[in-house]
Enzyme design. Structure first.
Site, PDB file in Angstrom:
ATOM      1  N   LYS A   1      26.198 118.681  32.823  1.00 53.96           N
ATOM      2  CA  LYS A   1      25.039 117.908  33.618  1.00 53.96           C
ATOM      3  C   LYS A   1      24.294 116.982  32.542  1.00 53.96           C
ATOM      4  CE  LYS A   1      22.114 121.952  32.962  1.00 53.96           C
ATOM      5  NZ  LYS A   1      23.062 123.001  32.436  1.00 53.96           N
TER       6      LYS A   1
ATOM      7  N   LYS B   1      33.695 117.143  28.334  1.00 51.53           N
ATOM      8  CA  LYS B   1      33.618 118.209  29.263  1.00 51.53           C
ATOM      9  C   LYS B   1      32.426 117.586  30.307  1.00 51.53           C
ATOM     10  CE  LYS B   1      29.652 120.926  28.046  1.00 51.53           C
ATOM     11  NZ  LYS B   1      29.137 122.357  28.261  1.00 51.53           N
TER      12      LYS B   1
ATOM     13  N   LYS C   1      22.995 119.717  20.996  1.00 53.61           N
ATOM     14  CA  LYS C   1      21.645 119.427  21.722  1.00 53.61           C
ATOM     15  C   LYS C   1      20.508 118.982  21.013  1.00 53.61           C
ATOM     16  CE  LYS C   1      23.184 122.111  25.682  1.00 53.61           C
ATOM     17  NZ  LYS C   1      23.156 123.031  26.597  1.00 53.61           N
TER      18      LYS C   1
HETATM   19  N1  AQP Z   1      33.147 121.534  32.090  1.00 51.22           N
HETATM   20  C1  AQP Z   1      33.083 122.884  32.047  1.00 51.22           C
HETATM   21  N2  AQP Z   1      34.117 123.309  32.132  1.00 51.22           N
HETATM   22  C2  AQP Z   1      34.439 124.829  32.175  1.00 51.22           C
HETATM   23  N3  AQP Z   1      33.252 125.619  32.100  1.00 51.22           N
HETATM   24  C3  AQP Z   1      32.134 124.923  31.919  1.00 51.22           C
HETATM   25  N4  AQP Z   1      30.853 125.637  31.971  1.00 51.22           N
HETATM   26  C4  AQP Z   1      30.071 124.532  32.008  1.00 51.22           C
HETATM   27  N5  AQP Z   1      30.583 123.334  31.803  1.00 51.22           N
HETATM   28  C5  AQP Z   1      31.916 123.393  32.081  1.00 51.22           C
HETATM   29  C6  AQP Z   1      30.675 127.024  32.109  1.00 51.22           C
HETATM   30  O1  AQP Z   1      29.671 127.347  33.201  1.00 51.22           O
HETATM   31  C7  AQP Z   1      28.723 128.275  32.702  1.00 51.22           C
HETATM   32  C8  AQP Z   1      27.373 128.067  32.909  1.00 51.22           C
HETATM   33  O2  AQP Z   1      26.968 127.224  32.121  1.00 51.22           O
HETATM   34  P1  AQP Z   1      25.361 126.993  31.680  1.00 51.22           P
HETATM   35  O3  AQP Z   1      24.529 127.505  32.806  1.00 51.22           O
HETATM   36  O4  AQP Z   1      25.159 127.292  30.459  1.00 51.22           O
HETATM   37  O5  AQP Z   1      25.596 125.401  32.174  1.00 51.22           O
HETATM   38  P2  AQP Z   1      25.675 124.707  30.947  1.00 51.22           P
HETATM   39  O6  AQP Z   1      26.589 124.964  29.769  1.00 51.22           O
HETATM   40  O7  AQP Z   1      24.020 124.137  30.600  1.00 51.22           O
HETATM   41  O8  AQP Z   1      26.166 123.176  31.654  1.00 51.22           O
HETATM   42  P3  AQP Z   1      26.637 121.913  31.133  1.00 51.22           P
HETATM   43  O9  AQP Z   1      26.665 121.177  32.256  1.00 51.22           O
HETATM   44  O10 AQP Z   1      27.585 122.263  29.958  1.00 51.22           O
HETATM   45  O11 AQP Z   1      25.076 121.973  30.579  1.00 51.22           O
HETATM   46  P4  AQP Z   1      24.661 120.995  29.138  1.00 51.22           P
HETATM   47  O12 AQP Z   1      25.177 119.696  29.633  1.00 51.22           O
HETATM   48  O13 AQP Z   1      23.339 121.160  29.244  1.00 51.22           O
HETATM   49  O14 AQP Z   1      25.479 121.428  28.099  1.00 51.22           O
HETATM   50  C9  AQP Z   1      29.061 128.499  31.349  1.00 51.22           C
HETATM   51  O15 AQP Z   1      29.832 129.752  31.276  1.00 51.22           O
HETATM   52  C10 AQP Z   1      29.976 127.487  30.690  1.00 51.22           C
HETATM   53  O16 AQP Z   1      30.701 127.895  29.687  1.00 51.22           O
END
Ligand code: AQP
Length: 332
Positions: free
Chosen positions: A198, A195, A112
């Protein structure tokens, strides 16, 4: 009952299919077997810039989606992280037993901060895994339902719990990640080697649960598939088809073998058309239930207030014990 704890960020508005299949579904299942605590992690959200009004609205929206997904405030404790000040308080103590190098090795931070540029990445983003450690340890959680991307942070939690316990005496339960292998990583529909996320996904590769179902169906029908035409689960040779089969299987309960048989001799088009229907059948009631909770903010806020009160009782006890172990003079 063993304890479970997890959190989800209120950053993007809608949850995506990866969040739901990788994490939220497990939250719902674990409330049956665990004393479960789930929170909307707004403190984590501000590690990157947020618009205040949007953050407030998205926090309610995240809680509404968790309820719509099946969390039951009678069977679990649902709250907003900033309503429980002990999270930030324990995080400070944990920061003080974390090595700088150790924190620097967290791959999520590396990814990040690389994307944002080191000058723009905040110290909050750097220490956010340690806040997550505090989140988990405050509730003496045994089990932490997360996707694969969070495994390293749960490992850090285990290391720090053990370090603290060794240095100051038994204080924290050492937790284990609860990662369901099949859905631990849901992939981008347009690039099944990354993966679904968002921040990294293209709009066409990301299924937001609250999007218009018609648009969602279209995205599924135009998902990238692999060379050949056989529908078999093979993550190395056919990552696109395998990802679709995983989603299909999890949402319907059909096994992968049953699906392979069902689509034997049929093309990718048939699979995608049917999966589009499956996903639409899932998101349509999900959207409606989310909207019902949003339409009644008083009920929503009172669920969150009740959750925060229950959470504070547990968190307060752990923090008091931690402060005592560390040697802080009690306030009179
Ligand atoms: N692609 C995925 N497959 C399985 N699990 C996933 N999680 C996120 N993406 C996947 C799981 O969702 C939970 C909540 O995640 P968060 O609130 O931490 O959101 P995040 O990780 O910020 O979601 P993103 O989309 O992955 O965000 P960015 O792009 O900012 O990194 C967690 O338990 C996560 O493992």
């Amino acid at each position: 009952r063993p304890r479970a704890l997890s959190g989800i960020q209120p950053t993007a508005g809608s949850f995506h299919l990866g969040n739901y299949l990788g994490a939220v579904r497990q939250y719902v299942a674990l409330q049956e077997t665990h004393d479960a605590f789930y929170m909307v992690v707004d403190l984590h959200a501000i590690t990157v810039p947020q618009d205040p009004a949007e953050l407030r609205a998205n926090t309610r929206l995240a809680a509404a989606q968790l309820l719509a997904a099946g969390l039951d405030p009678q069977r679990c404790t649902l709250f907003v992280q900033s309503h429980v000040p002990e999270h930030a308080q324990l995080a400070w103590v944990m920061n003080c037993i974390t090595g700088f190098g150790e924190a620097s090795r967290m791959t999520q931070f590396k990814d990040k901060s690389a994307k944002q540029g080191t000058d723009r990445a905040t110290v909050g983003l750097f220490t956010y895994p340690v806040l997550q450690v505090a989140d988990i340890l405050l509730y003496q959680a045994d089990s932490v339902p997360v996707g694969e991307d969070q495994r390293q942070h749960v490992e850090l939690t285990r290391d720090l719990a053990e370090r603290f316990n060794t240095r100051f005496g038994p204080t924290f339960t050492v937790p284990a990640p609860h990662i369901v292998k099949e859905v631990a990583k849901i992939y981008d529909l347009q690039d099944p080697t990354i993966k679904m996320s968002k921040s990294a996904s293209t709009p066409k590769g990301l299924i937001n649960l609250l999007d218009e179902p018609k648009a969602t169906a279209k995205k599924i029908r135009s998902a990238v598939t692999d060379t050949g035409s056989e529908i078999v689960f093979d993550t190395a040779a056919k990552p696109g088809v395998s990802n679709l089969l995983t989603v299909y299987s999890t949402l319907t309960g059909a096994t992968i073998a049953e699906l392979e048989q069902k689509y034997e001799g049929k093309g990718y088009g048939a699979l995608k058309t049917d999966l589009a229907d499956v996903v639409v059948d899932f998101v349509t009631p999900f959207r409606a239930r989310t909207q019902e909770y949003l339409d009644d903010p008083e009920t929503l806020d009172s669920i969150l207030a009740g959750g925060a009160e229950k959470a504070r009782t547990v968190a307060g006890e752990t923090l008091a014990q931690t402060y005592d172990r560390v040697g802080f003079l009690p306030a009179k």
